[in-house]
Design a protein around this motif. Structure first.
Motif, PDB file in Angstrom:
ATOM      1  N   ASP A 180       1.246  -1.366  -0.137  1.00 57.07           N
ATOM      2  CA  ASP A 180      -0.300   0.056   0.208  1.00 57.07           C
ATOM      3  C   ASP A 180       1.278   1.545   0.369  1.00 57.07           C
ATOM      4  OD1 ASP A 180       0.778   0.124   2.350  1.00 57.07           O
ATOM      5  OD2 ASP A 180      -0.498   0.547   3.221  1.00 57.07           O
ATOM      6  N   CYS A 181       0.324   2.145   0.458  1.00 59.65           N
ATOM      7  CA  CYS A 181       1.302   3.838   0.004  1.00 59.65           C
ATOM      8  C   CYS A 181       1.639   3.872   0.865  1.00 59.65           C
ATOM      9  CB  CYS A 181      -0.635   4.602  -0.142  1.00 59.65           C
ATOM     10  SG  CYS A 181      -1.175   5.061  -1.133  1.00 59.65           S
ATOM     11  N   PHE A 182       1.893   3.023   2.240  1.00 59.96           N
ATOM     12  CA  PHE A 182       1.951   3.602   3.753  1.00 59.96           C
ATOM     13  C   PHE A 182       3.285   2.722   4.074  1.00 59.96           C
ATOM     14  CE2 PHE A 182      -1.751   5.732   3.234  1.00 59.96           C
ATOM     15  CZ  PHE A 182      -0.967   6.718   3.664  1.00 59.96           C
ATOM     16  N   GLY A 183       4.149   1.783   3.205  1.00 65.04           N
ATOM     17  CA  GLY A 183       4.857   0.778   3.427  1.00 65.04           C
ATOM     18  C   GLY A 183       3.987  -0.480   4.064  1.00 65.04           C
ATOM     19  N   ALA A 188       5.277 -12.429   0.339  1.00 65.33           N
ATOM     20  CA  ALA A 188       5.066 -14.155   0.201  1.00 65.33           C
ATOM     21  C   ALA A 188       6.408 -14.560  -0.680  1.00 65.33           C
ATOM     22  CB  ALA A 188       3.453 -13.865  -0.258  1.00 65.33           C
ATOM     23  N   ALA A 189       7.233 -13.935  -1.546  1.00 66.14           N
ATOM     24  CA  ALA A 189       8.211 -13.686  -2.069  1.00 66.14           C
ATOM     25  C   ALA A 189       9.888 -14.315  -1.026  1.00 66.14           C
ATOM     26  CB  ALA A 189       9.066 -12.533  -2.727  1.00 66.14           C
ATOM     27  N   PHE A 190       9.365 -13.879  -0.205  1.00 63.41           N
ATOM     28  CA  PHE A 190      10.756 -15.033   0.824  1.00 63.41           C
ATOM     29  C   PHE A 190       8.973 -15.404   2.005  1.00 63.41           C
ATOM     30  CE2 PHE A 190      11.312 -10.358   0.547  1.00 63.41           C
ATOM     31  CZ  PHE A 190      12.537 -10.630  -0.373  1.00 63.41           C
ATOM     32  N   GLY A 191       8.229 -16.578   1.577  1.00 55.38           N
ATOM     33  CA  GLY A 191       7.420 -17.736   2.217  1.00 55.38           C
ATOM     34  C   GLY A 191       7.100 -16.874   3.387  1.00 55.38           C
ATOM     35  N   LEU A 192       6.745 -15.992   3.707  1.00 55.41           N
ATOM     36  CA  LEU A 192       5.571 -15.049   5.072  1.00 55.41           C
ATOM     37  C   LEU A 192       4.352 -14.922   4.661  1.00 55.41           C
ATOM     38  CD1 LEU A 192       6.934 -14.333   7.836  1.00 55.41           C
ATOM     39  CD2 LEU A 192       6.548 -11.734   6.960  1.00 55.41           C
ATOM     40  N   ASP A 193       3.660 -15.179   5.822  1.00 51.60           N
ATOM     41  CA  ASP A 193       2.201 -14.936   5.784  1.00 51.60           C
ATOM     42  C   ASP A 193       1.438 -13.804   6.544  1.00 51.60           C
ATOM     43  OD1 ASP A 193       1.618 -17.714   4.432  1.00 51.60           O
ATOM     44  OD2 ASP A 193       1.122 -18.309   6.589  1.00 51.60           O
ATOM     45  N   GLY A 194       1.147 -12.959   5.332  1.00 48.78           N
ATOM     46  CA  GLY A 194       0.074 -11.822   6.292  1.00 48.78           C
ATOM     47  C   GLY A 194       1.504 -10.861   5.723  1.00 48.78           C
ATOM     48  N   ALA A 195       1.414  -9.548   5.990  1.00 43.89           N
ATOM     49  CA  ALA A 195       1.934  -8.055   5.390  1.00 43.89           C
ATOM     50  C   ALA A 195       2.649  -7.525   6.728  1.00 43.89           C
ATOM     51  CB  ALA A 195       0.555  -7.246   5.200  1.00 43.89           C
ATOM     52  N   VAL A 196       3.819  -7.114   6.244  1.00 45.02           N
ATOM     53  CA  VAL A 196       5.229  -6.167   6.723  1.00 45.02           C
ATOM     54  C   VAL A 196       4.878  -5.227   6.889  1.00 45.02           C
ATOM     55  CG1 VAL A 196       7.273  -6.487   7.280  1.00 45.02           C
ATOM     56  CG2 VAL A 196       6.243  -8.917   7.593  1.00 45.02           C
ATOM     57  N   TYR A 197       5.462  -4.403   7.868  1.00 40.98           N
ATOM     58  CA  TYR A 197       5.111  -3.025   7.796  1.00 40.98           C
ATOM     59  C   TYR A 197       7.139  -2.694   7.885  1.00 40.98           C
ATOM     60  CZ  TYR A 197       5.690   1.614   8.962  1.00 40.98           C
ATOM     61  OH  TYR A 197       5.517   3.153   9.166  1.00 40.98           O
ATOM     62  N   ALA A 212       6.798  -6.179  12.390  1.00 41.66           N
ATOM     63  CA  ALA A 212       6.285  -5.635  12.963  1.00 41.66           C
ATOM     64  C   ALA A 212       4.841  -5.621  11.657  1.00 41.66           C
ATOM     65  CB  ALA A 212       6.511  -4.116  12.484  1.00 41.66           C
ATOM     66  N   GLN A 213       3.917  -6.431  12.114  1.00 42.49           N
ATOM     67  CA  GLN A 213       3.051  -6.680  11.104  1.00 42.49           C
ATOM     68  C   GLN A 213       1.998  -5.669  10.951  1.00 42.49           C
ATOM     69  OE1 GLN A 213       2.773 -10.263   9.886  1.00 42.49           O
ATOM     70  NE2 GLN A 213       4.617 -10.308  10.264  1.00 42.49           N
ATOM     71  N   CYS A 214       1.557  -5.260   9.783  1.00 46.47           N
ATOM     72  CA  CYS A 214       0.595  -4.161   9.602  1.00 46.47           C
ATOM     73  C   CYS A 214      -1.082  -4.544   8.987  1.00 46.47           C
ATOM     74  CB  CYS A 214       1.112  -3.198   8.944  1.00 46.47           C
ATOM     75  SG  CYS A 214       2.271  -3.832   7.641  1.00 46.47           S
ATOM     76  N   THR A 215      -1.256  -4.199   9.331  1.00 43.71           N
ATOM     77  CA  THR A 215      -2.618  -3.679   7.728  1.00 43.71           C
ATOM     78  C   THR A 215      -2.794  -2.982   6.497  1.00 43.71           C
ATOM     79  OG1 THR A 215      -4.209  -4.476   9.815  1.00 43.71           O
ATOM     80  CG2 THR A 215      -5.370  -3.564   7.594  1.00 43.71           C
ATOM     81  N   LYS A 216      -3.140  -3.185   5.549  1.00 46.23           N
ATOM     82  CA  LYS A 216      -2.674  -2.388   4.489  1.00 46.23           C
ATOM     83  C   LYS A 216      -4.128  -1.548   3.989  1.00 46.23           C
ATOM     84  CE  LYS A 216      -0.340  -6.405   1.497  1.00 46.23           C
ATOM     85  NZ  LYS A 216      -0.354  -6.290   0.290  1.00 46.23           N
ATOM     86  N   PHE A 233       6.289  -7.389  -5.027  1.00 44.73           N
ATOM     87  CA  PHE A 233       7.270  -7.181  -4.393  1.00 44.73           C
ATOM     88  C   PHE A 233       8.199  -8.368  -4.006  1.00 44.73           C
ATOM     89  CE2 PHE A 233       8.929  -5.545  -0.247  1.00 44.73           C
ATOM     90  CZ  PHE A 233       9.704  -4.560  -0.411  1.00 44.73           C
ATOM     91  N   GLY A 234       8.923  -8.403  -3.942  1.00 47.13           N
ATOM     92  CA  GLY A 234       9.988  -9.170  -3.251  1.00 47.13           C
ATOM     93  C   GLY A 234      10.939  -9.959  -4.946  1.00 47.13           C
ATOM     94  N   GLU A 235       9.735 -10.338  -5.646  1.00 44.17           N
ATOM     95  CA  GLU A 235      10.501 -11.902  -6.752  1.00 44.17           C
ATOM     96  C   GLU A 235      11.349 -10.336  -7.319  1.00 44.17           C
ATOM     97  OE1 GLU A 235       9.058 -14.256  -6.604  1.00 44.17           O
ATOM     98  OE2 GLU A 235       7.608 -14.628  -5.930  1.00 44.17           O
TER      99      GLU A 235
END
Length: 279
Positions: A180-183, A188-197, A212-216, A233-235
């Motif tokens: 999202d706009c705020f980072g 998933a490209a690194f095998g991580l579920d969810g979103a990271v700040y 830190a986890q985050c909500t888009k 992102f990350g690919e």
């Protein structure tokens, strides 16, 4: 929401800036970049490589790759544009997944390492400056129930939070596919579920589970569409079955040995040429 394949809500590509909570619990926003480790002020040249890439351009710690030319941002060269392997992981500059653009001052974490104002309020994470006045993007760490902001920036359920972003923000802020706009980004490209700040100052590939986890923000999320040949992102390469990344005509890029075929004021991100955040 999915926009044009180059990345941001505006349809143009390229991650640029990051910021995050300071040790005291306040966020750090970026201003004009400062010189990075190993950099020489004012150097310019061919840009580096795409985010997440590992093909070519690798060196031993501190060594310069012969196929890489330093890329300056705002008249200075940062760690992610100096053709050095500053963190000793075998990848230089944008061959290093933790470098979001040549303007980042650190290679060892996703955050840029640049200093700026201290506030829980955020503007566009990717635009190379700290103020919302030029992009219209407005968010606050206290708005996120996932609580990416420690201390005084912890989640405040009573805070008035703008879920929707205005047209100016959507045009100006170029979030990459999956962010999202705020980072807040899917990793998933690194095998991580969810979103990271990505503004978490300690978030790196070495400690992804502790980021830190985050909500888009639903008003400016740029979802990734691998089925449309978007590079998430990350690919480091287009999805299987895609000959190249989906980009506006003429903006596809390839990287090799630490360089790419983008112009002097551009860099290669997710397979597409993107403008530098600092000219």
């Amino acid at each position: 929401m999915t926009t044009l394949p180059t990345g941001g809500p505006s349809g143009s590509s390229g991650p640029t800036d990051s910021r995050g909570p300071t040790e005291g619990g306040e966020t750090t926003t970026t201003g004009a970049p400062t010189s990075g480790s190993g950099g020489a002020a004012g150097a310019t040249g061919a840009v580096e490589s795409s985010i997440g890439g590992t093909a070519g351009g690798t060196t031993n710690a501190g060594e310069v790759d012969g196929n890489c030319a330093p890329k300056g941002c705002g008249g200075q060269v940062q760690a992610c544009g100096d053709c050095l392997d500053n963190d000793g992981d075998g990848a230089i500059d944008l061959d290093d997944p933790e470098c979001l653009s040549p303007c980042d001052a650190r290679e060892d974490v996703f955050a840029t390492g640049s200093a700026g104002g201290k506030s829980c309020a955020l503007d566009c994470f990717w635009d190379g400056d700290a103020g919302p006045g030029d992009d219209g993007c407005r968010w606050d760490l206290r708005c996120d129930p996932a609580r990416p902001g420690p201390g005084k920036c912890a989640y405040d359920p009573d805070r008035d939070c703008p879920a929707e972003q205005g047209a100016e923000c959507l045009v100006a802020c170029r979030a990459p596919n999956g962010c999202d706009c705020f980072g807040c980004c899917s990793l998933a490209a690194f095998g991580l579920d969810g979103a990271v700040y990505l503004g978490d100052p300690d978030c790196s590939l070495a400690n992804l589970d502790e980021c830190a986890q985050c909500t888009k923000n639903p008003g400016c999320e740029n979802s990734c569409r691998p089925d449309l040949c978007e590079v998430c992102f990350g690919e480091s390469a287009p999805p299987p079955g895609c000959a190249e990344a989906a980009c506006p005509e003429g903006q596809e890029c390839v990287t090799a040995g630490g360089g790419s075929d983008c112009g002097q004021d551009m860099f290669c991100a997710a397979g597409c040429c993107a403008p530098l955040p600092w000219g």
